[in-house]
Design a protein around this motif. Structure first.
Motif, PDB file in Angstrom:
ATOM      1  N   ALA A   1       0.849  -1.212  -0.136  1.00 13.96           N
ATOM      2  CA  ALA A   1       0.033   0.062  -0.046  1.00 13.96           C
ATOM      3  C   ALA A   1       0.725   1.235  -0.157  1.00 13.96           C
ATOM      4  CB  ALA A   1      -0.824   0.079   1.223  1.00 13.96           C
ATOM      5  N   ILE A   2       2.032   1.208   0.394  1.00 15.66           N
ATOM      6  CA  ILE A   2       3.008   2.320   0.124  1.00 15.66           C
ATOM      7  C   ILE A   2       3.233   2.682  -1.127  1.00 15.66           C
ATOM      8  CG2 ILE A   2       5.288   3.361   1.121  1.00 15.66           C
ATOM      9  CD1 ILE A   2       4.972   1.502   3.453  1.00 15.66           C
ATOM     10  N   ASP A   3       3.284   3.787  -1.422  1.00 15.19           N
ATOM     11  CA  ASP A   3       3.680   4.377  -2.719  1.00 15.19           C
ATOM     12  C   ASP A   3       4.967   5.131  -2.621  1.00 15.19           C
ATOM     13  OD1 ASP A   3       3.738   5.539  -5.109  1.00 15.19           O
ATOM     14  OD2 ASP A   3       2.209   6.747  -5.103  1.00 15.19           O
ATOM     15  N   PRO A   4       6.151   4.479  -3.355  1.00 17.52           N
ATOM     16  CA  PRO A   4       7.449   5.092  -3.246  1.00 17.52           C
ATOM     17  C   PRO A   4       7.427   6.456  -3.884  1.00 17.52           C
ATOM     18  CG  PRO A   4       7.604   2.893  -3.956  1.00 17.52           C
ATOM     19  CD  PRO A   4       6.178   3.213  -4.194  1.00 17.52           C
ATOM     20  N   VAL A   5       6.564   6.838  -4.856  1.00 11.28           N
ATOM     21  CA  VAL A   5       6.414   8.268  -5.392  1.00 11.28           C
ATOM     22  C   VAL A   5       5.995   9.215  -4.378  1.00 11.28           C
ATOM     23  CG1 VAL A   5       5.672   9.552  -7.205  1.00 11.28           C
ATOM     24  CG2 VAL A   5       6.570   7.082  -7.639  1.00 11.28           C
ATOM     25  N   ALA A   6       4.944   8.794  -3.601  1.00 13.69           N
ATOM     26  CA  ALA A   6       4.404   9.842  -2.807  1.00 13.69           C
ATOM     27  C   ALA A   6       5.481   9.837  -1.642  1.00 13.69           C
ATOM     28  CB  ALA A   6       3.052   9.319  -2.067  1.00 13.69           C
ATOM     29  N   GLU A   7       5.980   8.987  -1.110  1.00 10.35           N
ATOM     30  CA  GLU A   7       7.209   9.091   0.022  1.00 10.35           C
ATOM     31  C   GLU A   7       8.328   9.964  -0.516  1.00 10.35           C
ATOM     32  OE1 GLU A   7       8.518   5.091   1.253  1.00 10.35           O
ATOM     33  OE2 GLU A   7       6.719   5.333   2.904  1.00 10.35           O
TER      34      GLU A   7
ATOM     35  N   ARG B   1       6.398   9.010 -13.032  1.00 12.39           N
ATOM     36  CA  ARG B   1       5.500   9.539 -12.064  1.00 12.39           C
ATOM     37  C   ARG B   1       6.138  10.819 -11.089  1.00 12.39           C
ATOM     38  NH1 ARG B   1       3.354   5.231  -8.629  1.00 12.39           N
ATOM     39  NH2 ARG B   1       1.947   7.010  -7.761  1.00 12.39           N
ATOM     40  N   PHE B   2       7.497  10.371 -10.783  1.00 11.20           N
ATOM     41  CA  PHE B   2       8.247  11.439 -10.125  1.00 11.20           C
ATOM     42  C   PHE B   2       8.666  12.639 -10.906  1.00 11.20           C
ATOM     43  CE2 PHE B   2      12.096  12.336  -7.294  1.00 11.20           C
ATOM     44  CZ  PHE B   2      11.094  12.937  -6.297  1.00 11.20           C
ATOM     45  N   LYS B   3       8.775  12.474 -12.093  1.00 11.82           N
ATOM     46  CA  LYS B   3       9.074  13.509 -13.143  1.00 11.82           C
ATOM     47  C   LYS B   3      10.503  13.994 -12.788  1.00 11.82           C
ATOM     48  CE  LYS B   3       4.579  15.246 -14.489  1.00 11.82           C
ATOM     49  NZ  LYS B   3       3.920  14.352 -13.515  1.00 11.82           N
ATOM     50  N   TRP B   4      11.376  12.929 -12.662  1.00 11.08           N
ATOM     51  CA  TRP B   4      12.883  13.134 -12.127  1.00 11.08           C
ATOM     52  C   TRP B   4      13.542  13.308 -13.436  1.00 11.08           C
ATOM     53  CZ3 TRP B   4      15.258  14.453  -8.112  1.00 11.08           C
ATOM     54  CH2 TRP B   4      16.716  14.343  -7.871  1.00 11.08           C
ATOM     55  N   LYS B   5      14.719  14.300 -13.446  1.00 15.18           N
ATOM     56  CA  LYS B   5      15.303  14.612 -14.527  1.00 15.18           C
ATOM     57  C   LYS B   5      16.948  14.724 -14.083  1.00 15.18           C
ATOM     58  CE  LYS B   5      11.839  17.312 -16.836  1.00 15.18           C
ATOM     59  NZ  LYS B   5      11.441  18.657 -17.472  1.00 15.18           N
ATOM     60  N   GLY B   6      17.204  14.534 -12.975  1.00 13.21           N
ATOM     61  CA  GLY B   6      18.620  14.619 -12.592  1.00 13.21           C
ATOM     62  C   GLY B   6      19.275  13.158 -12.608  1.00 13.21           C
ATOM     63  N   PRO B   7      20.379  13.245 -12.076  1.00 13.78           N
ATOM     64  CA  PRO B   7      21.165  11.951 -12.068  1.00 13.78           C
ATOM     65  C   PRO B   7      20.446  10.833 -11.288  1.00 13.78           C
ATOM     66  CG  PRO B   7      22.735  13.722 -11.498  1.00 13.78           C
ATOM     67  CD  PRO B   7      21.362  14.368 -11.548  1.00 13.78           C
ATOM     68  N   MET B   8      20.355   9.605 -11.536  1.00 14.47           N
ATOM     69  CA  MET B   8      19.789   8.363 -10.986  1.00 14.47           C
ATOM     70  C   MET B   8      20.563   7.341 -10.893  1.00 14.47           C
ATOM     71  SD  MET B   8      16.197   6.835 -11.913  1.00 14.47           S
ATOM     72  CE  MET B   8      16.823   5.798 -13.180  1.00 14.47           C
ATOM     73  N   PHE B   9      20.564   6.582  -9.747  1.00 17.67           N
ATOM     74  CA  PHE B   9      21.388   5.432  -9.868  1.00 17.67           C
ATOM     75  C   PHE B   9      20.444   4.275  -9.341  1.00 17.67           C
ATOM     76  CE2 PHE B   9      24.295   8.626  -9.692  1.00 17.67           C
ATOM     77  CZ  PHE B   9      25.549   8.180 -10.348  1.00 17.67           C
ATOM     78  N   GLU B  10      20.790   3.006  -9.712  1.00 16.06           N
ATOM     79  CA  GLU B  10      19.956   1.876  -9.238  1.00 16.06           C
ATOM     80  C   GLU B  10      20.854   0.943  -8.345  1.00 16.06           C
ATOM     81  OE1 GLU B  10      17.944  -0.158 -12.526  1.00 16.06           O
ATOM     82  OE2 GLU B  10      17.685   1.882 -13.518  1.00 16.06           O
ATOM     83  N   ILE B  11      20.814   0.625  -7.153  1.00 10.45           N
ATOM     84  CA  ILE B  11      21.646  -0.011  -6.250  1.00 10.45           C
ATOM     85  C   ILE B  11      20.676  -1.157  -5.448  1.00 10.45           C
ATOM     86  CG2 ILE B  11      23.247   2.025  -6.162  1.00 10.45           C
ATOM     87  CD1 ILE B  11      22.452   2.209  -3.272  1.00 10.45           C
ATOM     88  N   SER B  12      21.554  -2.035  -4.794  1.00 14.52           N
ATOM     89  CA  SER B  12      21.173  -2.840  -3.599  1.00 14.52           C
ATOM     90  C   SER B  12      22.234  -2.638  -2.747  1.00 14.52           C
ATOM     91  CB  SER B  12      21.021  -4.362  -4.139  1.00 14.52           C
ATOM     92  OG  SER B  12      20.939  -4.961  -2.991  1.00 14.52           O
ATOM     93  N   ALA B  13      21.934  -1.811  -1.675  1.00 16.67           N
ATOM     94  CA  ALA B  13      22.865  -1.558  -0.564  1.00 16.67           C
ATOM     95  C   ALA B  13      23.280  -3.007   0.224  1.00 16.67           C
ATOM     96  CB  ALA B  13      22.248  -0.621   0.414  1.00 16.67           C
ATOM     97  N   LEU B  14      22.209  -3.867   0.124  1.00 15.90           N
ATOM     98  CA  LEU B  14      22.557  -4.998   0.881  1.00 15.90           C
ATOM     99  C   LEU B  14      23.560  -5.963   0.185  1.00 15.90           C
ATOM    100  CD1 LEU B  14      21.609  -6.996   3.421  1.00 15.90           C
ATOM    101  CD2 LEU B  14      19.961  -8.127   1.781  1.00 15.90           C
TER     102      LEU B  14
END
Length: 383
Positions: free
Chosen positions: A253-259, A304-317
Motif C-alpha cells: 500500500a506504500i507508494d514510493p513516489v508519494a514518499e 510519475r516522479f518526473k525526475w530529470k537529475g542523475p539516478m542510480f539503481e543499487i542494492s545496498a544489501l
C-alpha cells in the motif's frame, strides 16, 4: 554515548585584580617611594576544536564555566598572579553563537582551531605607575576590569561531503555500512538510526570522502512528526545529497513516489538553501525484484516522479551498483571543488575509533562511471 548536538552554557571570564597603593618603608630608606604592584589579569575562556570528540554531551550537564579572577597587586613591586584560563574542547563543526546579541562568535571547522569565547578582565595599575617628578608619593591606583560574561549557544553540524536523505527503512544505514567504515545499527523496523553516523569512503589510497547518515524523515516532520527536522542541520555543510528510495517496500500500500515527494516537501519547508543543493536519486533494494518487475518499477517511478537529475539503481544489501555510485560521487566532488575534506577524512580514518574500510579501491579510473554534468536535481512537479 548519547549523541547531543545542541547545548546552552554560560561562560564567565575572570575579573582583573586591583592595583596596589603601597609605599616602600625600610630601615635607612626614609624616602623609598611608591612600590604598589599591578593586579593580575582575569582568566580567559577559550574554545578549541577537537576531532576526538563527536558530541556536546559534556555541555548538556555542565552549564556554567567560570575562569579564576586575577590576584590583587601587593607592595614591594609584587604583581598579582593572573587567573588560570579555561579551555573548552568541542567537536569539529561546532557553531558558537551569543544568545543575547545573536552574534556568531566562531565556527570551528578545523581540528585545533582555537577562539576566545569570553575575554578576561585587565588587571588594575598600582601606584608605581603614577609617580612623577611632581608627584613623588602617589596614592592613585586603578581597579581591575570585570571579565566578559556570556550566554552562548552551541550547535553541532557534522562535517561531511555527502548526506543521505530518505524515509525510515529506506536502507540508508545499510548503504553507509556497505560503502564505508561506519558500523550503524541496522534492523528491519523504522527509526533504527537515532543519531547521525559518519563514514569514511575510500576510492583510492589517498582519495576519500565523508558521508553522513541521519535519522529518516517522514511526512509532517516540520510539525514534529517522527524525529522532526532535528538532524537536518547536519546536512547543511555537505556538497551533495543522496535521496534514497525504497523501491520494494514490504507494504504494497506504500507508494514510493508519494514518499519521495514528501521528503522533497519537508526539505523545502526546512531550508531553501538545503533544497537547492545538488541532489541525486538512488533507487535501493532492487535485489528484491526480478529483472522484469525491476525495469517496470523504475520506469514507472521516474515517469510519475518526473525526475530529470542523475539516478542510480543499487542494492545496498548486496553491494550491487554501489561501487559505480561512490566513484561517480567522488568525481562530482572533485569536479565541483567539494572534496576538500579528503585530508580530514584521512585523519578520521587514522583515528583508532574508526576501522579501515575500502570501497571498490580495486576498480581502475578508466572504469569509473561518470555523473551527469547537471548534478542539481530538478524539483518534481506536483500531480
Amino acid at each position: 554515548m548519547k549523541f547531543i548536538d545542541e547545548a546552552r552554557i554560560e561562560v564567565i571570564a575572570g575579573d582583573g585584580g586591583n592595583g596596589s597603593a603601597s609605599m616602600r618603608r625600610e630601615k635607612f630608606v626614609p624616602f623609598g617611594g611608591p612600590d604598589g604592584g599591578d593586579g593580575g589579569r582575569g582568566g580567559t575562556v577559550y574554545a578549541i576544536a577537537d576531532r576526538n570528540i563527536n558530541t556536546l554531551i559534556d555541555y548538556r550537564y555542565a552549564r556554567k564555566h567560570i575562569a579564576r579572577n586575577g590576584e590583587n597587586g601587593r607592595g614591594a613591586d609584587c604583581y598579582g598572579k593572573g587567573g588560570d584560563d579555561i579551555v573548552l574542547r568541542m567537536p569539529v563543526g561546532t557553531i558558537i553563537t551569543d544568545m543575547e546579541s545573536g552574534e556568531l562568535i566562531a565556527d570551528l571547522t578545523e581540528h585545533g582551531q582555537q577562539v576566545t569565547v569570553a575575554e578576561g578582565g585587565q588587571g588594575g595599575l598600582g601606584n608605581l605607575h603614577f609617580k612623577s617628578s611632581t608627584n613623588r608619593a602617589p596614592r592613585q591606583k586603578t581597579d581591575g576590569k570585570p571579565g566578559q560574561r556570556r550566554m552562548i549557544r552551541l550547535e553541532l553540524k557534522v562535517l561531511a561531503d555527502v548526506g543521505l536523505l530518505g524515509m525510515p527503512n529506506a536502507g540508508k544505514s545499510t548503504f553507509i555500512a556497505s560503502v564505508s567504515n561506519a558500523k550503524p545499527k541496522i534492523a528491519d523496523y523504522p527509526f533504527t538510526t537515532l543519531a547521525p553516523n559518519l563514514g569514511v569512503v575510500r576510492v583510492g589510497p589517498s582519495q576519500s570522502f565523508v558521508i553522513a547518515d541521519i535519522p529518516g524523515l517522514i511526512e509532517g516532520a516540520a510539525e514534529g512528526a517522527g524525529l522532526g527536522h532535528q538532524f537536518l542541520r547536519h546536512l547543511q555543510r555537505t556538497g551533495l545529497l543522496l535521496h534514497l528510495v525504497d523501491l520494494a517496500p514490504f507494504d504494497e500500500a506504500i507508494d514510493p513516489v508519494a514518499e519521495a515527494k514528501a521528503i522533497v516537501n519537508e526539505l523545502t519547508k526546512y531550508d531553501e538553501a538545503l533544497y537547492d543543493k545538488p541532489r541525486w536519486l538512488v533507487l535501493n533494494k532492487l535485489d528484491m525484484l526480478d529483472d522484469d518487475s525491476r525495469a517496470k518499477r523504475v520506469a514507472d517511478f521516474v515517469k510519475r516522479f518526473k525526475w530529470k537529475g542523475p539516478m542510480f539503481e543499487i542494492s545496498a544489501l548486496t553491494g550491487q551498483g554501489c561501487e559505480g555510485l561512490i566513484y561517480a560521487i567522488y568525481d562530482h566532488l572533485a569536479k565541483h571543488g567539494a572534496a576538500g575534506r579528503a585530508a580530514e577524512a584521512e585523519e578520521l580514518a587514522a583515528d583508532p575509533r574508526f576501522r579501515e574500510g575500502v570501497a571498490g579501491a580495486a576498480a581502475s579510473a578508466d572504469e569509473m562511471p561518470r555523473a551527469s554534468n547537471d548534478a542539481r536535481a530538478q524539483p518534481p512537479d506536483e500531480e
